[in-house]
Structure formats: structure tokens, C-alpha cells
Design an enzyme around this catalytic site. Structure first.
Site, PDB file in Angstrom:
ATOM      1  N   VAL A  44       1.025  17.525  -2.441  1.00 53.53           N
ATOM      2  CA  VAL A  44       2.400  17.353  -2.908  1.00 53.53           C
ATOM      3  C   VAL A  44       2.495  16.169  -3.874  1.00 53.53           C
ATOM      4  O   VAL A  44       3.101  16.256  -4.945  1.00 53.53           O
ATOM      5  CB  VAL A  44       3.369  17.170  -1.719  1.00 53.53           C
ATOM      6  CG1 VAL A  44       4.769  16.835  -2.215  1.00 53.53           C
ATOM      7  CG2 VAL A  44       3.411  18.433  -0.862  1.00 53.53           C
ATOM      8  N   CYS A  45       1.850  15.060  -3.511  1.00 57.40           N
ATOM      9  CA  CYS A  45       1.897  13.868  -4.361  1.00 57.40           C
ATOM     10  C   CYS A  45       1.225  14.109  -5.709  1.00 57.40           C
ATOM     11  O   CYS A  45       1.666  13.574  -6.737  1.00 57.40           O
ATOM     12  CB  CYS A  45       1.238  12.692  -3.653  1.00 57.40           C
ATOM     13  SG  CYS A  45       2.129  12.148  -2.173  1.00 57.40           S
ATOM     14  N   THR A  46       0.183  14.923  -5.722  1.00 54.79           N
ATOM     15  CA  THR A  46      -0.485  15.246  -6.983  1.00 54.79           C
ATOM     16  C   THR A  46       0.493  15.910  -7.948  1.00 54.79           C
ATOM     17  O   THR A  46       0.557  15.571  -9.131  1.00 54.79           O
ATOM     18  CB  THR A  46      -1.699  16.157  -6.730  1.00 54.79           C
ATOM     19  OG1 THR A  46      -2.643  15.453  -5.898  1.00 54.79           O
ATOM     20  CG2 THR A  46      -2.377  16.559  -8.021  1.00 54.79           C
ATOM     21  N   LEU A  49       3.187  13.162  -9.181  1.00 54.42           N
ATOM     22  CA  LEU A  49       2.715  12.221 -10.193  1.00 54.42           C
ATOM     23  C   LEU A  49       2.619  12.894 -11.558  1.00 54.42           C
ATOM     24  O   LEU A  49       2.954  12.301 -12.584  1.00 54.42           O
ATOM     25  CB  LEU A  49       1.367  11.643  -9.778  1.00 54.42           C
ATOM     26  CG  LEU A  49       1.437  10.605  -8.655  1.00 54.42           C
ATOM     27  CD1 LEU A  49       0.077  10.430  -7.992  1.00 54.42           C
ATOM     28  CD2 LEU A  49       1.919   9.269  -9.191  1.00 54.42           C
TER      29      LEU A  49
END
Length: 219
Positions: A44-46, A49
Site C-alpha cells: 500500500v505504501c509503495t 509514495l
């Protein structure tokens, strides 16, 4: 005690993918968005960002700098950036803070004081609360805090919408209604009398005695 809106954003010195920064000095006289991540190489963070990288110009138009922070060292961030480019097609040009000693995460109360002093060996679940967005004004005060669960990607269009509202309402004595977006009508605040409202905004609509609407100011 938790950080609240209008509290001064805690200052700190940290290593980033663009060198050492002192946070308040890095912000300068503009606005900033600090958004945090529990761990590198998480799905999810990928996507988040990369999405922010694609929106960087939209933030710049609003005089807003963006900076990410993850509970991992800078050397790991640099490797992660290649994956972000592969997954989203966007190159991360904004700095990423390395918080391997958990200092900033604890300073912003995303992790408890007893969380330890190293990111080594910690899992994303251990850092699940490091999923916050802070909008910080030129006065270095917190204007917005949003915290998301790990399984829900953040809506950065909403962050832009909120910044538009905050910047507009800081300049004019207005507020924005539910689901407001650029160009929609705004609410005249109670601090403005009916007489002054005419002088400031011209025609306005009285929906209720305490709810007056007018066109969005453009000056």
C-alpha cells in the site's frame, strides 16, 4: 497528550534521501505535508509514495513541500525508490526521512515511548500506527492530522482539497461546507456582520440565520 490542530509541529533533525535536514528550517516560509509509513517494501505504501510523486507539481503550485518518513534507514529508502518507479511509473524526487531510531515516530506520537530505539527486527504490524498525514503551515503549526489503517490507501486528492480550503479560509473570513471543492460557494463566518458581508463579498444567500453562503473569493 496527543498532538492537536494548532500545536507547533515538533522540530527534529534527521537523515533523508537528500541529506540531513532540520525539519522547521526545511519547511521554510511555506507549507508542508509530512506523511508516514510503517515499513519499506510494503504494497500500500509503495502505491502511496508513487502517487505523491505524481502529484508533486500540484503541491508545489500551492507552495507546499512534501516529505515522507518511514521507520527504516535511508539506505533502504534508496532501494525502495526503484520499486516505487516500477509499480507506479513515478520517480520520487521529494525527500524520504530515515527514522531507524524511531525518534520522529515517537516525537509525533505515532509510536509509544516504550517502542524501543531501533527499527531493526520490527514488522509492519509493529508499526501499524505510523500511518499519519500532517499538514503544517508557514507558522509551523499543525493544520490537519489524518491517520489511516494499513489496508486503506490514502486519498491524496483529499489532502490537496483540504489544503485549498485551509489556505482560502486563512486569507478570507470564510469557511468551506461539506464536500467543498475549488470554485464552489463558501460560508461566511459568524465573525462577519451582515453589513460587512455585503462590503466584503457583495450578494450572499441566507440559508439560516447562522448559515450564509457566497461565491468563493478570488482576490
Amino acid at each position: 497528550m496527543s498532538l492537536r490542530i494548532n500545536d507547533v509541529a515538533p522540530d527534529f533533525t534527521a537523515e533523508t534521501t537528500q541529506g540531513t535536514i532540520k525539519f522547521h528550517d526545511w519547511i521554510g516560509d511555506g507549507w508542508a505535508v509530512l506523511f508516514s509509513h510503517p515499513k519499506n517494501f510494503t504494497p500500500v505504501c509503495t502505491t502511496e509514495l508513487g502517487t505523491m510523486a505524481g502529484l508533486e507539481d500540484d503541491f508545489k503550485k500551492r507552495n507546499v513541500k512534501i516529505i515522507g518518513i518511514s521507520v527504516d534507514p535511508v539506505s533502504s529508502h534508496e532501494k525502495w525508490q526503484a520499486d516505487i518507479k516500477t509499480a507506479t511509473g513515478h520517480t520520487v524526487h521529494y525527500p524520504l526521512i530515515g527514522d531507524k531510531d524511531l525518534h520522529a515516530a515517537k516525537l509525533y506520537e505515532m509510536l509509544p515511548a516504550g517502542a524501543g530505539e531501533s527499527s531493526e527486527g520490527r514488522t509492519p504490524a509493529d508499526n501499524a500506527t505510523v500511518r499519519s498525514v500532517y499538514v503544517i503551515g508557514p507558522d509551523k503549526k499543525i493544520k490537519l492530522v489524518l491517520t489511516y489503517p494499513m489496508t486503506t490507501g490514502r486519498n491524496f486528492d483529499e489532502i490537496l482539497r483540504v489544503i485549498d480550503s485551509i489556505q482560502l479560509t486563512a486569507k478570507h473570513q470564510v469557511a468551506t461546507p461539506a464536500n467543498w471543492k475549488q470554485g464552489d460557494d463558501v460560508i461566511i463566518t459568524a465573525a462577519v456582520s451582515n453589513e460587512d458581508a455585503v462590503k466584503r463579498f457583495g450578494a450572499y444567500e441566507t440559508v439560516l440565520p447562522y448559515l450564509r453562503k457566497t461565491k468563493q473569493p478570488t482576490a
